[in-house]
Design a protein around this motif. Structure first.
Motif, mmCIF file in Angstrom:
data_model
loop_
_atom_site.group_PDB
_atom_site.id
_atom_site.type_symbol
_atom_site.label_atom_id
_atom_site.label_comp_id
_atom_site.label_asym_id
_atom_site.label_seq_id
_atom_site.Cartn_x
_atom_site.Cartn_y
_atom_site.Cartn_z
ATOM 1 N N GLU A 35 0.762 -1.263 -0.033
ATOM 2 C CA GLU A 35 0.058 -0.054 -0.006
ATOM 3 C C GLU A 35 0.875 1.308 0.072
ATOM 4 O O GLU A 35 0.643 2.232 -0.643
ATOM 5 N N ASP A 36 1.861 1.050 0.677
ATOM 6 C CA ASP A 36 2.773 2.391 0.748
ATOM 7 C C ASP A 36 3.515 2.585 -0.452
ATOM 8 O O ASP A 36 3.605 3.694 -0.854
ATOM 9 N N TYR A 37 4.029 1.553 -0.971
ATOM 10 C CA TYR A 37 4.753 1.521 -2.277
ATOM 11 C C TYR A 37 3.882 2.414 -3.361
ATOM 12 O O TYR A 37 4.090 3.031 -4.136
ATOM 13 N N ASP A 38 2.536 1.608 -3.453
ATOM 14 C CA ASP A 38 1.508 2.068 -4.353
ATOM 15 C C ASP A 38 1.371 3.925 -4.160
ATOM 16 O O ASP A 38 1.260 4.613 -5.095
ATOM 17 N N ALA A 39 1.212 4.140 -2.764
ATOM 18 C CA ALA A 39 0.814 5.517 -2.562
ATOM 19 C C ALA A 39 2.003 6.287 -2.896
ATOM 20 O O ALA A 39 1.943 7.606 -3.405
ATOM 21 N N PHE A 40 3.285 5.974 -2.776
ATOM 22 C CA PHE A 40 4.690 6.681 -3.032
ATOM 23 C C PHE A 40 4.534 6.886 -4.467
ATOM 24 O O PHE A 40 5.082 7.599 -4.900
ATOM 25 N N GLU A 41 4.240 5.746 -5.226
ATOM 26 C CA GLU A 41 4.533 5.799 -6.621
ATOM 27 C C GLU A 41 3.427 6.675 -7.291
ATOM 28 O O GLU A 41 3.893 7.518 -8.110
ATOM 29 N N LYS A 42 2.108 6.531 -6.639
ATOM 30 C CA LYS A 42 1.128 7.724 -7.297
ATOM 31 C C LYS A 42 1.560 9.138 -6.925
ATOM 32 O O LYS A 42 1.402 9.849 -7.745
ATOM 33 N N GLN A 43 2.117 9.380 -5.635
ATOM 34 C CA GLN A 43 2.756 10.767 -5.414
ATOM 35 C C GLN A 43 3.593 11.084 -6.191
ATOM 36 O O GLN A 43 3.872 12.274 -6.630
ATOM 37 N N LEU A 44 4.635 10.236 -6.550
ATOM 38 C CA LEU A 44 5.940 10.427 -7.283
ATOM 39 C C LEU A 44 5.244 10.831 -8.869
ATOM 40 O O LEU A 44 5.940 11.815 -9.275
ATOM 41 N N ASN A 45 4.472 10.301 -9.254
ATOM 42 C CA ASN A 45 4.086 10.446 -10.624
ATOM 43 C C ASN A 45 3.144 11.766 -10.513
ATOM 44 O O ASN A 45 3.391 12.677 -11.729
ATOM 45 N N GLU A 46 2.340 12.276 -9.600
ATOM 46 C CA GLU A 46 1.768 13.534 -9.449
ATOM 47 C C GLU A 46 2.878 14.442 -9.295
ATOM 48 O O GLU A 46 2.608 15.540 -10.369
ATOM 49 N N LEU A 47 3.705 14.339 -8.559
ATOM 50 C CA LEU A 47 4.978 15.224 -8.621
ATOM 51 C C LEU A 47 5.691 15.472 -9.883
ATOM 52 O O LEU A 47 5.942 16.718 -10.248
ATOM 53 N N ARG A 48 5.856 14.382 -10.662
ATOM 54 C CA ARG A 48 6.720 14.630 -11.892
ATOM 55 C C ARG A 48 5.708 15.437 -12.853
ATOM 56 O O ARG A 48 6.057 16.213 -13.554
ATOM 57 N N VAL A 49 4.288 15.137 -12.865
ATOM 58 C CA VAL A 49 3.842 15.790 -13.704
ATOM 59 C C VAL A 49 3.561 17.089 -13.498
ATOM 60 O O VAL A 49 3.617 18.281 -14.069
ATOM 61 N N GLU A 50 3.667 17.513 -12.105
ATOM 62 C CA GLU A 50 3.258 19.023 -11.543
ATOM 63 C C GLU A 50 4.594 19.656 -11.927
ATOM 64 O O GLU A 50 4.844 20.783 -12.469
ATOM 65 N N ASN A 51 6.000 19.026 -11.890
ATOM 66 C CA ASN A 51 6.967 19.518 -11.956
ATOM 67 C C ASN A 51 7.112 19.907 -13.497
ATOM 68 O O ASN A 51 7.859 21.028 -14.002
ATOM 69 N N GLU A 52 6.685 19.012 -14.496
ATOM 70 C CA GLU A 52 6.566 19.265 -15.923
ATOM 71 C C GLU A 52 5.904 20.427 -16.356
ATOM 72 O O GLU A 52 6.284 21.251 -17.175
ATOM 73 N N ARG A 53 4.844 20.794 -15.669
ATOM 74 C CA ARG A 53 3.759 21.486 -15.656
ATOM 75 C C ARG A 53 4.499 23.019 -15.280
ATOM 76 O O ARG A 53 4.497 23.954 -15.994
ATOM 77 N N LEU A 54 5.115 23.000 -14.347
ATOM 78 C CA LEU A 54 5.735 24.166 -13.696
ATOM 79 C C LEU A 54 7.040 24.554 -14.558
ATOM 80 O O LEU A 54 7.109 25.815 -14.548
ATOM 81 N N LYS A 55 7.620 23.666 -15.072
ATOM 82 C CA LYS A 55 8.803 23.888 -15.814
ATOM 83 C C LYS A 55 8.548 24.633 -17.113
ATOM 84 O O LYS A 55 8.897 25.581 -17.800
ATOM 85 N N ALA A 56 7.384 24.229 -17.606
ATOM 86 C CA ALA A 56 6.706 24.618 -18.956
ATOM 87 C C ALA A 56 6.161 25.945 -18.651
ATOM 88 O O ALA A 56 6.233 26.978 -19.532
ATOM 89 N N GLU A 57 5.425 26.463 -17.697
ATOM 90 C CA GLU A 57 4.918 27.665 -17.202
ATOM 91 C C GLU A 57 5.915 28.522 -17.057
ATOM 92 O O GLU A 57 6.207 29.725 -17.541
ATOM 93 N N LEU A 58 7.279 28.114 -16.298
ATOM 94 C CA LEU A 58 8.397 29.018 -16.049
ATOM 95 C C LEU A 58 9.094 29.524 -17.535
ATOM 96 O O LEU A 58 9.240 30.565 -17.733
ATOM 97 N N GLU A 59 9.171 28.314 -18.339
ATOM 98 C CA GLU A 59 9.697 28.532 -19.785
ATOM 99 C C GLU A 59 8.837 29.464 -20.499
ATOM 100 O O GLU A 59 9.484 30.474 -21.046
#
Length: 97
Positions: A35-59
């Motif tokens: 359950e923890d691994y699934d939660a960590f993986e989900k959070q990691l994917n959400e953070l990756r998507v947000e990071n890419e969005r913020l990079k694009a916004e900054l660009e």
């Protein structure tokens, strides 16, 4: 580098022995880990998507020049000048008294 995921944990087999651990306790603990691994993986994917969005916004923001800001000192001077003219108009010669 991540070596485990919930599928590997689920499929892990342990040898059984006479004085070994309780199989039910091990299974329950592995379920919690999954359950923890699934939660960590989900959070990691959400953070990756947000990071890419913020990079694009900054660009995008760095490509556009910033709007010109009015000079505060000029604005303050204009306000004081208008206020002085208003006082002269309202109070007239009473200001010199």
């Amino acid at each position: 580098m991540i070596k485990l995921n919930s599928k590997i944990i689920l499929e892990k087999e342990f040898k059984k022995s006479m004085k070994g651990y309780s199989v039910d306790q091990v299974d329950q603990f592995l379920d919690q880990i999954m359950e923890d691994y699934d939660a960590f993986e989900k959070q990691l994917n959400e953070l990756r998507v947000e990071n890419e969005r913020l990079k694009a916004e900054l660009e995008n923001n760095t490509r556009r020049p910033a709007p010109a800001q009015p000079t505060t000192s000029n604005t303050n001077f204009d306000i004081l000048k208008r206020l002085s003219n208003l006082e002269k108009h309202v109070f007239g010669s009473k200001l010199s008294e």
